[in-house]
Design an enzyme around this catalytic site. Structure first.
Site, PDB file in Angstrom:
ATOM      1  N   GLU A   1      -0.546  -1.993   5.187  1.00  0.00           N
ATOM      2  CA  GLU A   1       0.338  -1.892   6.354  1.00  0.00           C
ATOM      3  C   GLU A   1       0.228  -0.526   7.016  1.00  0.00           C
ATOM      4  O   GLU A   1       0.291  -0.415   8.243  1.00  0.00           O
ATOM      5  CB  GLU A   1       1.797  -2.145   5.936  1.00  0.00           C
ATOM      6  CG  GLU A   1       2.778  -2.161   7.099  1.00  0.00           C
ATOM      7  CD  GLU A   1       3.209  -0.780   7.569  1.00  0.00           C
ATOM      8  OE1 GLU A   1       3.355  -0.579   8.789  1.00  0.00           O
ATOM      9  OE2 GLU A   1       3.382   0.117   6.717  1.00  0.00           O
ATOM     10  N   GLU A   2       0.069   0.524   6.201  1.00  0.00           N
ATOM     11  CA  GLU A   2       0.016   1.878   6.753  1.00  0.00           C
ATOM     12  C   GLU A   2      -1.244   2.110   7.590  1.00  0.00           C
ATOM     13  O   GLU A   2      -1.335   3.103   8.302  1.00  0.00           O
ATOM     14  CB  GLU A   2       0.081   2.913   5.624  1.00  0.00           C
ATOM     15  CG  GLU A   2       1.364   2.878   4.795  1.00  0.00           C
ATOM     16  CD  GLU A   2       2.583   3.373   5.564  1.00  0.00           C
ATOM     17  OE1 GLU A   2       2.429   3.825   6.722  1.00  0.00           O
ATOM     18  OE2 GLU A   2       3.694   3.288   5.013  1.00  0.00           O
TER      19      GLU A   2
ATOM     20  N   ARG B   1      18.579  -6.765  14.352  1.00  0.00           N
ATOM     21  CA  ARG B   1      18.855  -7.020  15.762  1.00  0.00           C
ATOM     22  C   ARG B   1      17.928  -8.118  16.271  1.00  0.00           C
ATOM     23  O   ARG B   1      16.827  -8.317  15.745  1.00  0.00           O
ATOM     24  CB  ARG B   1      18.705  -5.750  16.604  1.00  0.00           C
ATOM     25  CG  ARG B   1      17.277  -5.330  16.838  1.00  0.00           C
ATOM     26  CD  ARG B   1      17.176  -3.971  17.529  1.00  0.00           C
ATOM     27  NE  ARG B   1      17.988  -3.850  18.725  1.00  0.00           N
ATOM     28  CZ  ARG B   1      17.608  -4.222  19.942  1.00  0.00           C
ATOM     29  NH1 ARG B   1      16.410  -4.780  20.104  1.00  0.00           N
ATOM     30  NH2 ARG B   1      18.383  -4.063  20.985  1.00  0.00           N
TER      31      ARG B   1
ATOM     32  N   ASP C   1       0.810  -1.218   0.000  1.00  0.00           N
ATOM     33  CA  ASP C   1       0.000   0.000   0.000  1.00  0.00           C
ATOM     34  C   ASP C   1       0.844   1.270   0.000  1.00  0.00           C
ATOM     35  O   ASP C   1       2.022   1.272   0.353  1.00  0.00           O
ATOM     36  CB  ASP C   1      -0.961   0.004   1.194  1.00  0.00           C
ATOM     37  CG  ASP C   1      -0.231  -0.095   2.528  1.00  0.00           C
ATOM     38  OD1 ASP C   1       0.763  -0.842   2.615  1.00  0.00           O
ATOM     39  OD2 ASP C   1      -0.638   0.579   3.494  1.00  0.00           O
TER      40      ASP C   1
END
Length: 404
Positions: free
Chosen positions: A150-151, A190, A92
């Site tokens: 996702e936004e 990480r 998106d």
């Protein structure tokens, strides 16, 4: 056609990318620019999904469409028994008017790929194509998840609810985010929390309005709001262990319509962010306590709406080690791998990582020498497209190492 380019700025040496993936570079750029010109908002990625499905069909890759409205899941099977590794890419765009003067600028007014999701989709397509042509190089199955929204409001959770991690069951998942906070030729990864939980709130304070010259006849909602804004900052400053990371932000406030009138109500909204899942229920309770206490002391009332958007993105140690080991062969060393890269930004990749072990990582995409260093969500955001081949190489090597 194989690119003759062997190096670029920032010391990134393209010889780290195998020739067959380098030969895809022009196609990767073409796909990315096609997607960039036709950005679509969350759950409306109709053209984007059609483009992805068309490519998968051309390559004979099994896929399902219409998952969580516009999502797609594709599988590349090696025809040999082995693990199932998922690769996730979001599709998106954002409600931003693009200001870049480039031939591939957005054709959709007020909508722009300002976060690199067009690159994520192109990279996943490139990896799917390459692996479909080299099934003998790995065992098991690779599942590609092309995710909408996702936004916001978030497409990962509904895709999971519709079974994208099943049939076959996913053993691990990986994903990347092109990252203009890091230069081209670097990678941030990480173990543990990479990105923060995101929680949101809206607050309405109800006081009693009146004349600006007669405040004793009122309950000033603006004064109450000011006290609340200051007090909320003490949550992190005085209630949270200084060795933990958290932030409370009031990003919006509205009150009053005239300079000589004391406003009867005030509205504000903001976000809460943290890395440690132990705080999942803490901030909602603490905000309510502080707001309630201040409103009571001033004689005001309030309505608080608090909701959780995304949990923190927490990487599995074993899969993070996989990403790190692969990155050492792809990006430039010794500064190529940034070990403790973190951000208070949020991502709904977190929902996938709650279900199966996995790792999300940042792939440096900025190139200041080319003017490609604007931050994410900026109307002039763009990235060095050299990173596209690098992303494919990362995904392919992860598959070959994990599915061996």
């Amino acid at each position: 056609m194989i690119s003759t380019l062997t190096s670029s700025t920032n010391g990134f040496n393209q010889s780290q990318i195998r020739l067959k993936i380098r030969s895809l570079q022009s196609q990767l750029v073409q796909w990315r620019r096609q997607l960039h010109q036709h950005p679509e908002l969350g759950f409306k990625e109709v053209l984007t999904a059609q483009f992805v499905a068309q490519k998968l069909q051309e390559w004979g890759i099994n896929h399902q469409t219409g998952i969580a409205k516009t999502g797609i899941v594709a599988t590349v099977d090696s025809n040999q028994p082995g693990p199932v590794l998922a690769i996730r890419a979001d599709m998106d765009a954002l409600p931003i008017q693009e200001e870049n003067e480039v031939p591939y600028r957005s054709l959709h007014h007020g909508i722009m790929h300002a976060c690199g999701h067009d690159g994520h989709t192109a990279i996943a397509l490139g990896a799917a194509y390459y692996l479909s042509q080299h099934r003998q190089d790995f065992r098991g199955t690779v599942k590609f998840i092309f995710q909408p929204a996702e936004e916001g409001p978030g497409g990962a959770k509904p895709m999971i609810e519709q079974g994208v991690l099943k049939n076959p069951d996913v053993d691990a998942i990986i994903g990347l985010h092109l990252w203009n906070n890091l230069p081209l030729g670097t990678l941030g990864v990480r173990t543990g929390a990479l990105m923060a939980a995101v929680e949101c709130f809206r607050l309405q304070i109800q006081g009693k309005g009146g004349h600006g010259a007669m405040p004793h006849q009122t309950v000033d909602s603006v004064v109450v709001a000011a006290q609340i804004i200051n007090a909320l900052q003490t949550i992190v400053a005085r209630n949270i262990n200084p060795l933990e990371s958290a932030v409370v932000t009031v990003g919006e406030i509205h009150a009053g319509k005239a300079l000589n009138v004391i406003a009867d109500s005030a509205k504000m909204s903001g976000t809460v962010r943290y890395f440690n899942p132990v705080f999942e229920n803490y901030f909602a309770k603490r905000l309510d306590e502080i707001i309630g206490g201040i409103c009571q002391s001033y004689g005001a009332s309030y309505e608080l709406d608090y909701w959780r958007l995304y949990p923190p993105v927490i990487n599995n140690a074993q899969i993070a080690d996989l990403i790190r080991s692969v990155a050492l062969d792809v990006v430039e060393t010794p500064i190529g791998v940034v070990p403790e890269c973190q951000t208070m930004g949020g991502e709904d990749m977190s929902f996938f990582l709650e279900q199966v072990p996995g790792c999300y990582f940042f792939l440096g995409s900025a190139n200041p020498e080319k003017g490609l260093a604007y931050p994410h969500h900026h109307p002039r955001f763009d990235f060095d497209e050299t990173v596209l081949g690098m992303g494919v190489e990362m995904f392919v090597r992860c598959v070959e190492k994990y599915c061996c």
